[in-house]
Scaffold this active site. Structure first.
Site, mmCIF file in Angstrom:
data_model
loop_
_atom_site.group_PDB
_atom_site.id
_atom_site.type_symbol
_atom_site.label_atom_id
_atom_site.label_comp_id
_atom_site.label_asym_id
_atom_site.label_seq_id
_atom_site.Cartn_x
_atom_site.Cartn_y
_atom_site.Cartn_z
ATOM 1 N N TYR A 1 0.609 -1.195 10.207
ATOM 2 C CA TYR A 1 0.338 -1.793 8.888
ATOM 3 C C TYR A 1 1.481 -1.487 7.927
ATOM 4 O O TYR A 1 1.965 -2.376 7.200
ATOM 5 C CB TYR A 1 -0.983 -1.217 8.363
ATOM 6 C CG TYR A 1 -1.378 -1.676 6.982
ATOM 7 C CD1 TYR A 1 -1.859 -2.965 6.771
ATOM 8 C CD2 TYR A 1 -1.281 -0.818 5.886
ATOM 9 C CE1 TYR A 1 -2.235 -3.381 5.502
ATOM 10 C CE2 TYR A 1 -1.652 -1.225 4.614
ATOM 11 C CZ TYR A 1 -2.132 -2.511 4.426
ATOM 12 O OH TYR A 1 -2.503 -2.918 3.166
ATOM 13 N N SER B 1 0.843 -1.193 0.000
ATOM 14 C CA SER B 1 0.000 0.000 0.000
ATOM 15 C C SER B 1 0.881 1.247 0.000
ATOM 16 O O SER B 1 2.019 1.210 0.491
ATOM 17 C CB SER B 1 -0.865 -0.026 1.254
ATOM 18 O OG SER B 1 -1.287 1.272 1.567
ATOM 19 N N SER B 2 0.324 2.340 -0.493
ATOM 20 C CA SER B 2 1.120 3.573 -0.583
ATOM 21 C C SER B 2 1.434 4.168 0.788
ATOM 22 O O SER B 2 2.235 5.097 0.887
ATOM 23 C CB SER B 2 0.392 4.605 -1.447
ATOM 24 O OG SER B 2 -0.857 4.928 -0.882
ATOM 25 N N CYS B 3 0.839 3.617 1.864
ATOM 26 C CA CYS B 3 1.142 4.163 3.193
ATOM 27 C C CYS B 3 2.516 3.737 3.691
ATOM 28 O O CYS B 3 2.921 4.110 4.792
ATOM 29 C CB CYS B 3 0.067 3.775 4.204
ATOM 30 S SG CYS B 3 0.075 2.044 4.589
ATOM 31 N N LYS C 1 4.059 -4.041 5.940
ATOM 32 C CA LYS C 1 4.232 -4.064 4.483
ATOM 33 C C LYS C 1 5.683 -3.787 4.084
ATOM 34 O O LYS C 1 6.203 -4.381 3.141
ATOM 35 C CB LYS C 1 3.279 -3.051 3.824
ATOM 36 C CG LYS C 1 1.808 -3.477 3.911
ATOM 37 C CD LYS C 1 1.563 -4.741 3.109
ATOM 38 C CE LYS C 1 0.145 -5.239 3.187
ATOM 39 N NZ LYS C 1 -0.056 -6.519 2.476
ATOM 40 N N HIS D 1 -12.645 2.003 3.812
ATOM 41 C CA HIS D 1 -11.928 3.191 3.338
ATOM 42 C C HIS D 1 -12.950 4.267 2.975
ATOM 43 O O HIS D 1 -14.157 4.017 2.938
ATOM 44 C CB HIS D 1 -11.071 2.833 2.121
ATOM 45 C CG HIS D 1 -9.918 1.959 2.473
ATOM 46 N ND1 HIS D 1 -9.948 0.601 2.292
ATOM 47 C CD2 HIS D 1 -8.716 2.239 3.021
ATOM 48 C CE1 HIS D 1 -8.801 0.082 2.700
ATOM 49 N NE2 HIS D 1 -8.033 1.053 3.152
HETATM 50 O O1 GFB Z 1 -9.682 5.879 3.117
HETATM 51 P P1 GFB Z 1 -9.204 6.197 4.477
HETATM 52 O O2 GFB Z 1 -9.851 5.506 5.606
HETATM 53 O O3 GFB Z 1 -7.680 5.874 4.563
HETATM 54 O O4 GFB Z 1 -9.373 7.770 4.729
HETATM 55 P P2 GFB Z 1 -6.242 6.560 4.489
HETATM 56 C C1 GFB Z 1 -8.953 8.736 3.816
HETATM 57 C C2 GFB Z 1 -9.404 10.097 4.263
HETATM 58 O O5 GFB Z 1 -10.826 10.189 4.135
HETATM 59 C C3 GFB Z 1 -9.097 10.472 5.709
HETATM 60 C C4 GFB Z 1 -11.393 10.722 5.304
HETATM 61 O O6 GFB Z 1 -8.686 11.811 5.772
HETATM 62 C C5 GFB Z 1 -10.426 10.262 6.411
HETATM 63 O O7 GFB Z 1 -10.594 11.042 7.578
HETATM 64 N N1 GFB Z 1 -12.781 10.273 5.462
HETATM 65 C C6 GFB Z 1 -13.869 11.083 5.396
HETATM 66 C C7 GFB Z 1 -13.215 9.041 5.738
HETATM 67 N N2 GFB Z 1 -14.983 10.410 5.651
HETATM 68 C C8 GFB Z 1 -14.618 9.119 5.860
HETATM 69 C C9 GFB Z 1 -15.352 7.944 6.172
HETATM 70 O O8 GFB Z 1 -16.579 7.946 6.321
HETATM 71 N N3 GFB Z 1 -14.635 6.791 6.284
HETATM 72 C C10 GFB Z 1 -13.269 6.763 6.121
HETATM 73 N N4 GFB Z 1 -12.628 5.586 6.233
HETATM 74 N N5 GFB Z 1 -12.549 7.873 5.865
HETATM 75 C C11 GFB Z 1 -5.651 4.081 4.941
HETATM 76 C C12 GFB Z 1 -4.587 3.471 5.798
HETATM 77 O O9 GFB Z 1 -5.364 5.420 5.056
HETATM 78 O O10 GFB Z 1 -5.594 3.788 3.563
HETATM 79 C C13 GFB Z 1 -4.171 2.141 5.360
HETATM 80 O O11 GFB Z 1 -4.999 3.550 7.139
HETATM 81 C C14 GFB Z 1 -4.005 2.004 3.867
HETATM 82 O O12 GFB Z 1 -3.010 1.773 6.015
HETATM 83 C C15 GFB Z 1 -5.175 2.549 3.123
HETATM 84 O O13 GFB Z 1 -2.807 2.593 3.420
HETATM 85 C C16 GFB Z 1 -5.027 2.561 1.625
HETATM 86 O O14 GFB Z 1 -5.882 6.866 3.082
HETATM 87 O O15 GFB Z 1 -6.119 7.701 5.422
#
Ligand code: GFB
Length: 320
Positions: free
Chosen positions: A137, A108-110, A141, A180
């Site tokens: 995580y 993953s890009s993280c 990775k 996500h």
């Molecule tokens: O997709 P996401 O959970 O993952 O969140 P990351 C991306 C952004 O969307 C964050 C916002 O700034 C969240 O606060 N967001 C807004 C929301 N509303 C929502 C919602 O209802 N649900 C969620 N989930 N987010 C993950 C990593 O990071 O992405 C993993 O934790 C992995 O390790 C993955 O790399 C691809 O992009 O922040």
């Protein structure tokens, strides 16, 4: 990798694995081996060894992982580090022991530093501190990438790691606690529309930027890497270099822009409320995809089209 080669696809039920499965089948690959969790627990070394001894796969695609969005990563750090390290360690090590010809490890890009220059290049790996919400995580990775690199260097294996950006598409996880952002927004806006609500909540400030890739495009990239000519594949691994390829769309968008786009597609007429009590995570994660592009791969599905297809799939399959 030939159409009749024996391919073990680990993690064939998740978003990535199920899409790779569909793509392999549609391209005529006829000898794909899979196992459900009830048949094979990948965190158990002896189970993995017995499985490889019985099946003797020639190629391995390692899409099995514990994954989730920002909240799931932040809430279950122990599972995210333990499960991922156990799964990938067992598979990579056993693939070497049993002479697997080529292995593809999905990350993953993280894995890139929180303050990484944008767009993030493969050589930025391990040049800075990681984002706290997903550090366990990311560490898992990074260990997987370093395992691939170490086995390639010492044992001349052909193990490659691909790092996709934020993915979405059919078969995604739509559970609001663990998903996500993209599937979460589709669900939230759809449910708010159906319930005639005036507003729907979006986490964070809306300012972070993310890059999104439709998962079918990722599957296409994975198969392209697995079928590269030997000469090209080994040139990517020469001199013990980090076996790493970024896979993304090359474009990012703010969460606010994304929210308005999804609201439009779902046709939710109400307002969007940003909840800044929820974490934003990394500010920006845009991949430099020039290496993958130089191998002849480019994504085909634009963001709007991909979201429309995903939403239609949700409705057709009564996901909510
Ligand atoms: O997709 P996401 O959970 O993952 O969140 P990351 C991306 C952004 O969307 C964050 C916002 O700034 C969240 O606060 N967001 C807004 C929301 N509303 C929502 C919602 O209802 N649900 C969620 N989930 N987010 C993950 C990593 O990071 O992405 C993993 O934790 C992995 O390790 C993955 O790399 C691809 O992009 O922040």
């Amino acid at each position: 990798m030939k159409k009749k080669s024996k391919i073990y696809l680990a993690g064939h039920i998740g978003l990535v694995g199920s899409t790779i499965m569909r793509k392999l089948e549609s391209e005529g690959y006829s000898n794909i081996v899979t196992r459900d969790l009830s048949e094979l627990d990948l965190t158990r070394q002896t189970e993995v060894e017995t499985f490889f001894a019985q099946e003797k796969p020639e190629y391995v695609i390692l899409a099995a992982a514990r994954v989730g969005g920002i909240l799931a990563n932040n809430t279950y750090p122990a599972e995210f580090i333990y499960d991922n390290i156990a799964i990938q360690t067992n598979i990579i090590h056993t693939a070497w022991k049993t002479g697997v010809k080529r292995l593809l490890f999905l990350g993953s890009s993280c894995i890139y530093p929180r303050e990484c220059p944008q767009p993030m290049k493969e050589e930025h790996l391990l040049t800075g501190l990681l984002e706290a919400t997903n550090e366990p995580y990311a560490i898992a990775k990074i260990s997987g990438i370093k395992m691939c690199q170490s086995y390639n260097r010492q044992y001349k294996t052909n193990f490659m790691a691909v790092m996709p950006t934020n993915l979405y598409g059919k078969n995604d996880n739509f559970n609001l606690e663990t998903s996500h952002v993209l599937p979460a927004l589709i669900r939230k806006f759809h449910e708010a529309k159906v319930a005639n609500k005036f507003k729907a909540e979006v986490w964070g400030t809306g300012k972070p930027r993310r890059e999104f890739l439709y998962v079918d495009d990722l599957a296409d990239a994975c198969i392209r890497v697995m079928t590269l000519e030997d000469k090209v594949f080994s040139s990517l691994l020469k001199d013990g270099t980090t076996p790493l390829l970024n896979i993304g769309s090359g474009k990012d968008i703010s969460i606010k822009e994304l929210a308005f786009l999804v609201k439009d597609i779902v046709e939710f007429p109400g307002d969007i409320e940003f909840n800044s009590e929820k974490p934003d995570g990394t500010f920006q994660k845009l991949l430099d995809v020039s290496r993958m592009n130089s191998l002849g791969w480019k994504p085909e599905t634009g963001l709007k089209e991909g979201i429309k297809r995903t939403y239609k799939w949700c409705l057709d399959n009564s996901i909510f």
